[in-house]
Write a protein that holds these residues in place. Structure first.
Motif, PDB file in Angstrom:
ATOM      1  N   ARG A  90       0.910  -1.200   0.048  1.00 17.42           N
ATOM      2  CA  ARG A  90       0.036   0.135   0.047  1.00 17.42           C
ATOM      3  C   ARG A  90       0.661   1.283  -0.129  1.00 17.42           C
ATOM      4  NH1 ARG A  90      -1.978   3.908   3.312  1.00 17.42           N
ATOM      5  NH2 ARG A  90      -1.247   2.910   5.311  1.00 17.42           N
ATOM      6  N   ILE A  91       1.832   1.344   0.876  1.00 15.94           N
ATOM      7  CA  ILE A  91       2.733   2.517   1.046  1.00 15.94           C
ATOM      8  C   ILE A  91       3.560   2.522  -0.288  1.00 15.94           C
ATOM      9  CG2 ILE A  91       2.336   2.807   3.466  1.00 15.94           C
ATOM     10  CD1 ILE A  91       5.206   2.119   3.910  1.00 15.94           C
ATOM     11  N   ASN A  92       4.218   1.439  -0.748  1.00 17.09           N
ATOM     12  CA  ASN A  92       5.154   1.408  -1.791  1.00 17.09           C
ATOM     13  C   ASN A  92       4.175   2.086  -3.187  1.00 17.09           C
ATOM     14  OD1 ASN A  92       6.914  -1.631  -1.427  1.00 17.09           O
ATOM     15  ND2 ASN A  92       7.158   0.552  -0.456  1.00 17.09           N
ATOM     16  N   ALA A  93       3.020   1.694  -3.178  1.00 20.93           N
ATOM     17  CA  ALA A  93       2.270   2.258  -4.334  1.00 20.93           C
ATOM     18  C   ALA A  93       1.888   3.608  -4.210  1.00 20.93           C
ATOM     19  CB  ALA A  93       0.742   1.682  -4.253  1.00 20.93           C
ATOM     20  N   VAL A  94       2.186   4.373  -3.179  1.00 19.25           N
ATOM     21  CA  VAL A  94       1.929   5.692  -3.055  1.00 19.25           C
ATOM     22  C   VAL A  94       3.219   6.657  -2.996  1.00 19.25           C
ATOM     23  CG1 VAL A  94      -0.235   5.867  -2.207  1.00 19.25           C
ATOM     24  CG2 VAL A  94       1.484   5.759  -0.634  1.00 19.25           C
ATOM     25  N   GLY A  95       4.408   5.815  -3.514  1.00 20.21           N
ATOM     26  CA  GLY A  95       5.717   6.210  -3.658  1.00 20.21           C
ATOM     27  C   GLY A  95       6.692   6.257  -2.360  1.00 20.21           C
ATOM     28  N   ILE A  96       6.433   5.531  -1.403  1.00 20.35           N
ATOM     29  CA  ILE A  96       7.257   5.549  -0.171  1.00 20.35           C
ATOM     30  C   ILE A  96       7.912   4.146  -0.342  1.00 20.35           C
ATOM     31  CG2 ILE A  96       7.123   5.254   2.438  1.00 20.35           C
ATOM     32  CD1 ILE A  96       4.403   6.525   2.164  1.00 20.35           C
ATOM     33  N   THR A  97       9.332   4.428   0.083  1.00 15.81           N
ATOM     34  CA  THR A  97      10.124   3.115  -0.201  1.00 15.81           C
ATOM     35  C   THR A  97      10.376   2.593   1.175  1.00 15.81           C
ATOM     36  OG1 THR A  97      11.331   4.553  -2.061  1.00 15.81           O
ATOM     37  CG2 THR A  97      12.479   2.578  -0.874  1.00 15.81           C
ATOM     38  N   THR A  98      10.465   1.418   1.120  1.00 19.13           N
ATOM     39  CA  THR A  98      10.639   0.616   2.569  1.00 19.13           C
ATOM     40  C   THR A  98      11.853  -0.375   2.371  1.00 19.13           C
ATOM     41  OG1 THR A  98       9.248  -1.106   1.665  1.00 19.13           O
ATOM     42  CG2 THR A  98       8.131   0.544   2.919  1.00 19.13           C
ATOM     43  N   GLU A  99      12.670  -0.583   3.462  1.00 22.09           N
ATOM     44  CA  GLU A  99      13.760  -1.591   3.409  1.00 22.09           C
ATOM     45  C   GLU A  99      13.046  -3.090   3.229  1.00 22.09           C
ATOM     46  OE1 GLU A  99      15.736  -1.021   7.244  1.00 22.09           O
ATOM     47  OE2 GLU A  99      16.486   0.905   6.674  1.00 22.09           O
ATOM     48  N   PRO A 100      13.927  -3.834   3.072  1.00 18.78           N
ATOM     49  CA  PRO A 100      13.364  -5.484   3.102  1.00 18.78           C
ATOM     50  C   PRO A 100      13.023  -5.710   4.364  1.00 18.78           C
ATOM     51  CG  PRO A 100      15.769  -5.155   1.861  1.00 18.78           C
ATOM     52  CD  PRO A 100      15.201  -3.801   2.637  1.00 18.78           C
ATOM     53  N   ILE A 101      11.967  -6.651   4.443  1.00 20.31           N
ATOM     54  CA  ILE A 101      11.459  -7.139   5.414  1.00 20.31           C
ATOM     55  C   ILE A 101      12.582  -7.892   6.282  1.00 20.31           C
ATOM     56  CG2 ILE A 101       9.807  -8.599   6.574  1.00 20.31           C
ATOM     57  CD1 ILE A 101       7.864  -8.133   4.114  1.00 20.31           C
ATOM     58  N   ARG A 102      12.539  -7.582   7.779  1.00 22.04           N
ATOM     59  CA  ARG A 102      13.399  -8.447   8.582  1.00 22.04           C
ATOM     60  C   ARG A 102      12.436  -9.026   9.634  1.00 22.04           C
ATOM     61  NH1 ARG A 102      17.241  -3.704  10.851  1.00 22.04           N
ATOM     62  NH2 ARG A 102      16.478  -2.408   9.489  1.00 22.04           N
ATOM     63  N   VAL A 103      13.290  -9.998  10.406  1.00 20.06           N
ATOM     64  CA  VAL A 103      12.449 -10.873  11.122  1.00 20.06           C
ATOM     65  C   VAL A 103      13.047 -10.628  12.534  1.00 20.06           C
ATOM     66  CG1 VAL A 103      11.652 -13.159  12.135  1.00 20.06           C
ATOM     67  CG2 VAL A 103      11.708 -12.739   9.687  1.00 20.06           C
ATOM     68  N   ASP A 104      12.258 -10.055  13.649  1.00 15.94           N
ATOM     69  CA  ASP A 104      12.608 -10.042  14.908  1.00 15.94           C
ATOM     70  C   ASP A 104      13.165 -11.045  15.649  1.00 15.94           C
ATOM     71  OD1 ASP A 104      12.589  -9.576  17.901  1.00 15.94           O
ATOM     72  OD2 ASP A 104      11.892  -7.701  17.498  1.00 15.94           O
ATOM     73  N   GLU A 105      14.553 -11.190  15.948  1.00 12.83           N
ATOM     74  CA  GLU A 105      15.109 -12.372  16.550  1.00 12.83           C
ATOM     75  C   GLU A 105      14.525 -13.151  17.828  1.00 12.83           C
ATOM     76  OE1 GLU A 105      19.195 -12.034  18.092  1.00 12.83           O
ATOM     77  OE2 GLU A 105      18.898  -9.868  17.372  1.00 12.83           O
ATOM     78  N   PHE A 106      13.762 -12.215  18.554  1.00 10.33           N
ATOM     79  CA  PHE A 106      13.346 -12.452  19.842  1.00 10.33           C
ATOM     80  C   PHE A 106      11.702 -12.706  19.750  1.00 10.33           C
ATOM     81  CE2 PHE A 106      16.741  -9.673  20.849  1.00 10.33           C
ATOM     82  CZ  PHE A 106      17.576 -10.589  21.576  1.00 10.33           C
ATOM     83  N   THR A 107      10.997 -12.102  18.762  1.00  9.86           N
ATOM     84  CA  THR A 107       9.608 -12.382  18.618  1.00  9.86           C
ATOM     85  C   THR A 107       9.209 -13.370  17.549  1.00  9.86           C
ATOM     86  OG1 THR A 107       9.159 -10.502  17.488  1.00  9.86           O
ATOM     87  CG2 THR A 107       9.272 -10.321  19.844  1.00  9.86           C
ATOM     88  N   ASP A 108      10.046 -13.172  16.634  1.00  7.63           N
ATOM     89  CA  ASP A 108       9.584 -14.124  15.159  1.00  7.63           C
ATOM     90  C   ASP A 108       8.804 -12.930  14.243  1.00  7.63           C
ATOM     91  OD1 ASP A 108      11.531 -15.953  15.397  1.00  7.63           O
ATOM     92  OD2 ASP A 108      10.308 -17.378  16.608  1.00  7.63           O
ATOM     93  N   LYS A 109       8.511 -11.754  14.845  1.00  7.42           N
ATOM     94  CA  LYS A 109       7.475 -10.870  13.907  1.00  7.42           C
ATOM     95  C   LYS A 109       8.382 -10.153  12.913  1.00  7.42           C
ATOM     96  CE  LYS A 109       4.155 -12.122  16.328  1.00  7.42           C
ATOM     97  NZ  LYS A 109       3.320 -12.947  15.452  1.00  7.42           N
ATOM     98  N   ARG A 110       7.632  -9.879  11.699  1.00 16.46           N
ATOM     99  CA  ARG A 110       8.289  -9.232  10.855  1.00 16.46           C
ATOM    100  C   ARG A 110       8.212  -7.643  10.866  1.00 16.46           C
ATOM    101  NH1 ARG A 110       5.959 -11.711   5.428  1.00 16.46           N
ATOM    102  NH2 ARG A 110       3.822 -11.129   6.501  1.00 16.46           N
ATOM    103  N   PHE A 111       9.129  -7.109  10.327  1.00 16.75           N
ATOM    104  CA  PHE A 111       9.275  -5.526  10.257  1.00 16.75           C
ATOM    105  C   PHE A 111      10.049  -4.915   9.276  1.00 16.75           C
ATOM    106  CE2 PHE A 111      12.713  -6.989  12.801  1.00 16.75           C
ATOM    107  CZ  PHE A 111      13.985  -6.015  12.532  1.00 16.75           C
ATOM    108  N   THR A 112       9.640  -3.794   9.127  1.00 10.92           N
ATOM    109  CA  THR A 112      10.530  -2.913   8.232  1.00 10.92           C
ATOM    110  C   THR A 112      10.509  -1.443   8.411  1.00 10.92           C
ATOM    111  OG1 THR A 112      10.991  -2.644   5.925  1.00 10.92           O
ATOM    112  CG2 THR A 112       8.657  -2.312   6.502  1.00 10.92           C
ATOM    113  N   PHE A 113      11.451  -0.838   7.843  1.00 13.93           N
ATOM    114  CA  PHE A 113      11.719   0.551   8.010  1.00 13.93           C
ATOM    115  C   PHE A 113      11.534   1.442   6.843  1.00 13.93           C
ATOM    116  CE2 PHE A 113      13.855  -0.876  11.744  1.00 13.93           C
ATOM    117  CZ  PHE A 113      13.669  -0.168  12.853  1.00 13.93           C
ATOM    118  N   PHE A 114      10.902   2.751   7.190  1.00 17.00           N
ATOM    119  CA  PHE A 114      10.926   3.661   5.841  1.00 17.00           C
ATOM    120  C   PHE A 114      11.205   5.150   6.530  1.00 17.00           C
ATOM    121  CE2 PHE A 114       6.674   2.983   7.736  1.00 17.00           C
ATOM    122  CZ  PHE A 114       5.940   4.079   7.301  1.00 17.00           C
TER     123      PHE A 114
END
Length: 130
Positions: A90-114
């Motif tokens: 959704r946010i890439n479609a409006v021109g916002i660039t995100t980093e590759p998805i990472r996985v939190d080593e403690f919670t196993d949850k996915r996250f990314t930054f922009f």
């Protein structure tokens, strides 16, 4: 005893550009907007999922602040999302660039930054299921 975080205040360098970013691109809801003549400053109250949480301010000539993720001070602002892949698309479609998805080593949850228009690090963090 503290109850919860009430709000986060962000001072931007270009009010209209930041307002467009947070409202039109990220989809936050405007609760109120005022212009304070004495301070020559806008204050925009924004809601995340119906909860008042962000104040966006403009000031004349605000000083620059280091905004790297590892700079001393507040590190980043994280938004919880149900499905990170959907929100990234959704946010890439409006021109916002995100980093590759990472996985939190403690919670196993996915996250990314922009970044917002001033380089403030923002994070998408996938919701805890359960």
């Amino acid at each position: 005893m503290f109850n919860r975080i009430h709000h986060i205040a962000i001072i931007c360098s270009d009010y209209e550009k930041s307002k467009d970013f947070y409202v039109n691109k990220l989809g936050l809801t405007v609760l109120s907007e005022v212009y304070r003549e004495a301070r020559k400053s806008y204050k925009l109250d924004l809601a995340v999922n119906g909860l008042y949480q962000i104040e966006l301010f403009s000031f004349e000539n605000p000083p620059a602040r280091p905004s790297r993720p590892e700079a001393q001070g507040l590190r980043h602002l994280a938004f919880e999302v149900d499905d990170i892949a959907v929100e990234i698309a959704r946010i890439n479609a409006v021109g916002i660039t995100t980093e590759p998805i990472r996985v939190d080593e403690f919670t196993d949850k996915r996250f990314t930054f922009f970044s917002d228009p001033d380089g403030l690090p923002l994070e998408l963090y996938e919701k805890e299921v359960g």
